[in-house]
Design an enzyme around this catalytic site. Sequence first.
Site, PDB file in Angstrom:
ATOM      1  N   SER A 122       7.826 -55.668   1.355  1.00  0.00           N
ATOM      2  CA  SER A 122       8.535 -54.765   2.264  1.00  0.00           C
ATOM      3  C   SER A 122       9.788 -55.419   2.831  1.00  0.00           C
ATOM      4  CB  SER A 122       7.598 -54.392   3.421  1.00  0.00           C
ATOM      5  OG  SER A 122       8.335 -53.699   4.420  1.00  0.00           O
ATOM      6  N   TYR A 146       1.858 -56.461  10.285  1.00  0.00           N
ATOM      7  CA  TYR A 146       2.025 -55.809   8.971  1.00  0.00           C
ATOM      8  C   TYR A 146       2.977 -56.620   8.093  1.00  0.00           C
ATOM      9  CZ  TYR A 146       4.245 -53.020   5.424  1.00  0.00           C
ATOM     10  OH  TYR A 146       4.770 -52.600   4.223  1.00  0.00           O
ATOM     11  N   LYS A 150       2.567 -58.991   4.496  1.00  0.00           N
ATOM     12  CA  LYS A 150       3.346 -58.800   3.266  1.00  0.00           C
ATOM     13  C   LYS A 150       3.965 -60.126   2.821  1.00  0.00           C
ATOM     14  CE  LYS A 150       2.301 -54.934   2.237  1.00  0.00           C
ATOM     15  NZ  LYS A 150       1.900 -54.507   0.890  1.00  0.00           N
ATOM     16  N   ARG A 228      18.475 -47.730   8.806  1.00  0.00           N
ATOM     17  CA  ARG A 228      17.572 -48.107   7.724  1.00  0.00           C
ATOM     18  C   ARG A 228      18.225 -47.816   6.383  1.00  0.00           C
ATOM     19  NH1 ARG A 228      15.643 -49.881  11.610  1.00  0.00           N
ATOM     20  NH2 ARG A 228      13.468 -49.898  12.331  1.00  0.00           N
TER      21      ARG A 228
HETATM   22  C1  WQD Z   1      12.711 -45.135  10.568  1.00  0.00           C
HETATM   23  C2  WQD Z   1      13.685 -45.028  11.731  1.00  0.00           C
HETATM   24  C3  WQD Z   1      12.739 -45.426  13.893  1.00  0.00           C
HETATM   25  C4  WQD Z   1      10.174 -41.856  13.972  1.00  0.00           C
HETATM   26  C5  WQD Z   1       8.391 -47.817   7.744  1.00  0.00           C
HETATM   27  C6  WQD Z   1       7.031 -48.406   7.671  1.00  0.00           C
HETATM   28  C7  WQD Z   1       7.090 -49.764   7.067  1.00  0.00           C
HETATM   29  C8  WQD Z   1       7.859 -49.743   5.792  1.00  0.00           C
HETATM   30  C9  WQD Z   1       9.176 -49.008   5.868  1.00  0.00           C
HETATM   31  C10 WQD Z   1       6.568 -50.005   3.842  1.00  0.00           C
HETATM   32  C11 WQD Z   1      13.489 -46.114  12.772  1.00  0.00           C
HETATM   33  C12 WQD Z   1      13.233 -43.988  13.764  1.00  0.00           C
HETATM   34  C13 WQD Z   1      11.064 -42.852  13.580  1.00  0.00           C
HETATM   35  C14 WQD Z   1      10.531 -40.968  15.027  1.00  0.00           C
HETATM   36  C15 WQD Z   1      12.636 -42.101  15.228  1.00  0.00           C
HETATM   37  N1  WQD Z   1       7.050 -49.174   4.780  1.00  0.00           N
HETATM   38  N2  WQD Z   1      12.276 -42.959  14.207  1.00  0.00           N
HETATM   39  N3  WQD Z   1      11.760 -41.137  15.612  1.00  0.00           N
HETATM   40  O1  WQD Z   1       9.728 -48.047  10.935  1.00  0.00           O
HETATM   41  O2  WQD Z   1      11.617 -48.385   9.271  1.00  0.00           O
HETATM   42  O3  WQD Z   1       9.231 -48.575   8.564  1.00  0.00           O
HETATM   43  O4  WQD Z   1       8.938 -47.735   6.463  1.00  0.00           O
HETATM   44  O5  WQD Z   1       6.827 -51.121   3.646  1.00  0.00           O
HETATM   45  O6  WQD Z   1       5.752 -50.148   6.815  1.00  0.00           O
HETATM   46  O7  WQD Z   1       6.545 -48.498   8.974  1.00  0.00           O
HETATM   47  O8  WQD Z   1      10.239 -46.332   9.137  1.00  0.00           O
HETATM   48  O9  WQD Z   1      10.390 -43.885   9.173  1.00  0.00           O
HETATM   49  O10 WQD Z   1       8.900 -45.040  10.889  1.00  0.00           O
HETATM   50  O11 WQD Z   1      11.389 -45.210  11.095  1.00  0.00           O
HETATM   51  O12 WQD Z   1      13.747 -42.203  15.785  1.00  0.00           O
HETATM   52  O13 WQD Z   1       9.778 -40.049  15.436  1.00  0.00           O
HETATM   53  O14 WQD Z   1      13.455 -43.787  12.398  1.00  0.00           O
HETATM   54  O15 WQD Z   1      13.078 -45.966  15.167  1.00  0.00           O
HETATM   55  O16 WQD Z   1      14.776 -46.504  13.236  1.00  0.00           O
HETATM   56  P1  WQD Z   1      10.264 -47.883   9.569  1.00  0.00           P
HETATM   57  P2  WQD Z   1      10.153 -45.058  10.088  1.00  0.00           P
END
Ligand code: WQD
Length: 339
Positions: A122, A146, A150, A228
């Site tokens: 990841s 987590y 990894k 991201r």
């Molecule tokens: C993305 C962005 C939040 C929800 C996830 C997994 C991790 C990895 C990658 C496998 C962030 C923002 C989110 C919401 C928001 N997967 N957000 N409101 O946290 O980057 O990681 O994917 O390896 O295991 O956890 O992804 O989609 O949760 O968040 O503003 O209701 O969206 O702050 O910036 P994340 P996410």
Amino acid sequence: MRVLVTGGCGFIGSHQVVALLDAGHDVVVLDDLSNSSLDAIDGVAAICGRPPEVIVGDVREPAVVRGALAGCDAVIHFAAKKHVPESTVLAREYHDVNVGGLLALIQAAAELGVYRLVYSSSGSVYGDGLDRPIPETTTPAPTNPYSRTKLMGEWILADLAAAEPQWEITALRYFNPAGAHPSGLIGEDPIGPPSNLLPILLDVAERRAATVTIAGDDFATPDGTGVRDYVHVMDVADAHLAALDRSAPGFRVLNIGRGVPTSVMDLLGAVERTVGRRLARRVGPRRPGDVAFLTADPTLAEEVLGLAAHRSLDRICADGWNRRLVARTDGDHERTEAG
Ligand code: WQD
């Protein structure tokens, strides 16, 4: 080849099974259905015209893993727990499944002589404090259980390959896989409420949820929201196929992403363009463990695998939305009200 896909009923796993079957490989899936359902296998069979073999079981069970690995030429290991906030509370479970499961898998693979492995890692191993696309030479600095599980998995595999030259191991550090197969017959269908941003936005678009909460708008990023690297799940699947086709002795790490920094507001705008209407949003507090910026520098992966993630953000949103429309007409994967 005959390929074992652990976690093959899950979001990335099921898309990987489609890519493998379409490429002419035989596939066996091992999944404990803790965050997936066999509906995904029906979707895979509808897309590919044939199903994979499916074993429902726990990757930590040596006898189960040996049974799943019998006759296989390679294994792609997705089966793991992957929710960052949850890992800070369930650290023991995360280490047991993510690290213990990997150890059980490599013991069985060694016994059966299956030395070709692609490991799901990841981009979250890079941690916090970054502000530009990240190359593999960046020192990992994981900030939660987590992402530490990894990275530990990578260390284990690197030691294995250094000690036993017959191993051919690739670790793929994905950033944010999203979207769905263009048929809409499989997709990101979490059991219960989604935690990732795109399915949450699609829930609002479907009026399953009233509003999206932006988890903080005071990050050191251009628009203050989290940045991201959203990458189409089929691009992620293609990368695994290429890693198998170009398998080589040793251990290598590759970042899988588009290399395009994308904020929460960017993704919100892309979903609004897709569904043709404004989505209600509010700003809320940051989530524990969230970092400001994670975007891949995909140069090395393009060089080694000979392919780049090419599906756009709009394609990701269109395919994700299409999955919702198809699932509604198919009536499959009806999430409970809680979901
Ligand atoms: C993305 C962005 C939040 C929800 C996830 C997994 C991790 C990895 C990658 C496998 C962030 C923002 C989110 C919401 C928001 N997967 N957000 N409101 O946290 O980057 O990681 O994917 O390896 O295991 O956890 O992804 O989609 O949760 O968040 O503003 O209701 O969206 O702050 O910036 P994340 P996410």
